[in-house]
Motif scaffolding. Structure first.
Motif, mmCIF file in Angstrom:
data_model
loop_
_atom_site.group_PDB
_atom_site.id
_atom_site.type_symbol
_atom_site.label_atom_id
_atom_site.label_comp_id
_atom_site.label_asym_id
_atom_site.label_seq_id
_atom_site.Cartn_x
_atom_site.Cartn_y
_atom_site.Cartn_z
ATOM 1 N N VAL A 1 143.152 38.993 90.607
ATOM 2 C CA VAL A 1 142.298 40.181 90.630
ATOM 3 C C VAL A 1 141.512 40.247 91.936
ATOM 4 O O VAL A 1 141.295 41.326 92.502
ATOM 5 N N HIS B 1 140.068 45.056 88.073
ATOM 6 C CA HIS B 1 139.209 44.351 87.134
ATOM 7 C C HIS B 1 139.185 45.010 85.751
ATOM 8 O O HIS B 1 139.139 44.319 84.734
ATOM 9 N N TYR C 1 141.955 43.829 83.412
ATOM 10 C CA TYR C 1 142.081 42.370 83.323
ATOM 11 C C TYR C 1 142.668 41.935 81.971
ATOM 12 O O TYR C 1 143.634 41.159 81.920
ATOM 13 N N MET D 1 147.558 45.935 90.509
ATOM 14 C CA MET D 1 147.471 45.490 89.119
ATOM 15 C C MET D 1 148.445 46.253 88.237
ATOM 16 O O MET D 1 149.024 45.688 87.300
#
Length: 472
Positions: free
Chosen positions: A49, A55, A58, A109
């Motif tokens: 991250v 974030h 996550y 991500m």
């Protein structure tokens, strides 16, 4: 068979001897890959991250992996019947390797989540095949010990995953953790053609086995709902999500019983031990999910370092693995039945001891008590798991149901793990006060859950009258 009759079983030397070593390695290796990858991100994600951001997403790194695994687990039997052990494993390993490469090179991500989803789909298939192919690749006298070996890989993954992830993260090479997984996957694929048969004995007849689409959708939705049940701050929303997930599981059972393309074998819905065997496996697996909060509580209440807290959590895995190896060597039927019957009580004892000893500013002696209690908790799982797995493969109305019954072990394990994790999150979030209170409530609740499991464990070992294949 009388209560004192000896169970015919092969030895560890036979299982790990030249004739069966290759198959044993592939079966255990596939589960080890899945379990290690599941726990790898615990210590890896902070570094990931920090580099690629995301974030707010996550928690979904684990969520998408588990939900995809549950979905894939429902397809194990149909995949095995269509393609046979060898091609099924090669397909699963190829997809798992591809997902690992995608994670290793992920620039964002969102891309990482796609890779984790692909890993979960292939990993759920690998973990399910680990049990299902026992029924095909090994003689029945080795099923108990093979089940113990395969199941012990969960303990190995619990130990190896966080340690390996932390090591790669410490050296700033989190991407290489997934790269190494891809390399290990390729190495195992080389062994598959040597170790596994091309087809099952029944594969030709069952080559048209369809994928249980409706069961897959309902079970996947249940896993997704329970995975997010711990997120809302409103207790009513959390309760509503848990009720919805329960209704989806009930819908799955209703649909699965009535459709020709099913996840569970027909024997699971008849009078007999199979439903109780699956229920015992499910309760034991769900109760182990309390362990996921041990590192947090170890750091908060005993001021342990992250590494020490991780090793504390490994106590359950060590107890599970060590007790499985010993329990798999039991030979007397009455001893095996009694061992399985008391397993949930042993687990409940360990969980209850942990619950009553959580305290702030804990001393080294108190931490040692926690480690012992967690070891006892894991022992409760390990002493029963190999026998329950072997029973699931053999205690069916029709021997042709054996592969489906074996494949369903992993489905039960994964969905129960998802529910246990969701329930753990709910208990902790609802009781969070910043001290030992959530730890006590969590382990007390799971001790009660394990104790209730004795109802199923006692019934799973009972002898039932033989039933005809037609059910008449």
């Amino acid at each position: 068979m009388t209560d004192d009759a000896a169970v015919s079983a092969g030895g560890w030397r036979e299982l790990l001897g030249p004739a069966n070593l290759g198959a044993s390695t592939v079966l255990a290796g596939g589960v080890a890959l899945y379990a290690t990858n599941e726990f790898l991100t615990i210590s890896l994600m902070p570094s990931a991250v920090g580099e690629i951001g995301g974030h707010r997403l996550y928690a979904w790194v684990t969520t998408v992996y588990l939900v995809a695994s549950v979905v894939a687990a429902t397809t194990v039997y149909s995949t095995l019947m269509r393609f046979g052990p060898r091609r099924s494993y090669l397909f699963a390993l190829a997809v798992f390797g591809g997902g690992s490469v995608a994670c290793a090179i992920a620039p964002t991500m969102q891309t990482l989540l796609v890779g984790r989803t692909v890993q979960g789909l292939a990993g759920g298939l690998l973990a399910g095949l680990g049990y299902a192919v026992i029924n095909t690749a090994l003689p029945s006298t080795l099923w108990t010990k093979a089940s113990a070996l395969v199941s012990a890989m969960w303990g190995v993954g619990t130990l190896l995953g966080p340690a390996a992830g932390g090591l790669f993260a410490q050296f700033g090479s989190w991407r290489w953790a997934f790269g190494v997984l891809a390399i290990l996957t390729a190495a195992m694929a080389v062994l598959v053609p040597i170790a596994l048969p091309t087809r099952n004995d029944a594969s030709v007849e069952a080559a048209s086995t369809p994928v249980p689409v409706w069961s897959l959708v309902l079970l996947g939705a249940a896993a997704l709902v329970v995975s997010v049940a711990a997120l809302p701050d409103d207790a009513r929303a959390t309760a509503g999500l848990l009720v919805l997930s329960g209704l989806l599981v009930a819908g799955f059972l209703y649909v699965d019983r009535r459709r020709p393309a099913a996840v569970l074998p027909p024997s699971a819905f008849h009078v007999g031990p199979l439903k109780w065997i699956y229920l015992t496996l499910g309760v034991l697996m769900a109760a182990t999910m309390a362990d996921m909060y041990v590192p947090l509580f170890g750091q908060r209440l005993a001021h342990l370092s992250p590494v020490a807290a991780g090793f504390l959590a490994a106590g359950l895995a060590i107890g599970w693995t060590a007790s499985e190896i010993g329990s798999a060597s039991l030979r007397t039927e009455s001893t095996i039945r009694r061992t399985v019957a008391v397993a949930p009580l042993v687990m409940a004892t360990g969980l209850a001891l942990t619950a009553v000893t959580w305290s702030e500013d804990a001393s080294a002696g108190r931490v040692a008590v926690w480690a012992f209690a967690l070891f006892v908790t894991g022992t409760g799982v390990g002493i029963a798991w190999p026998h329950l797995s072997a029973w699931a493969m053999s205690r069916v109305d029709d021997p042709a149901e054996g592969p489906a019954a074996a494949a369903a072990i992993n489905t039960v394990q994964l969905i129960s793990g998802a529910f246990g994790a969701g329930l753990a999150g709910v208990v902790v979030n609802l009781t969070e006060t910043g001290d030992a209170t959530p730890a006590r409530w969590l382990f007390a609740a799971f001790a009660a859950l394990a104790a209730i499991g004795m109802v199923a464990s006692v019934r799973s070992g009972r002898q039932y009258p033989a039933r005809s294949i037609t059910g008449r």
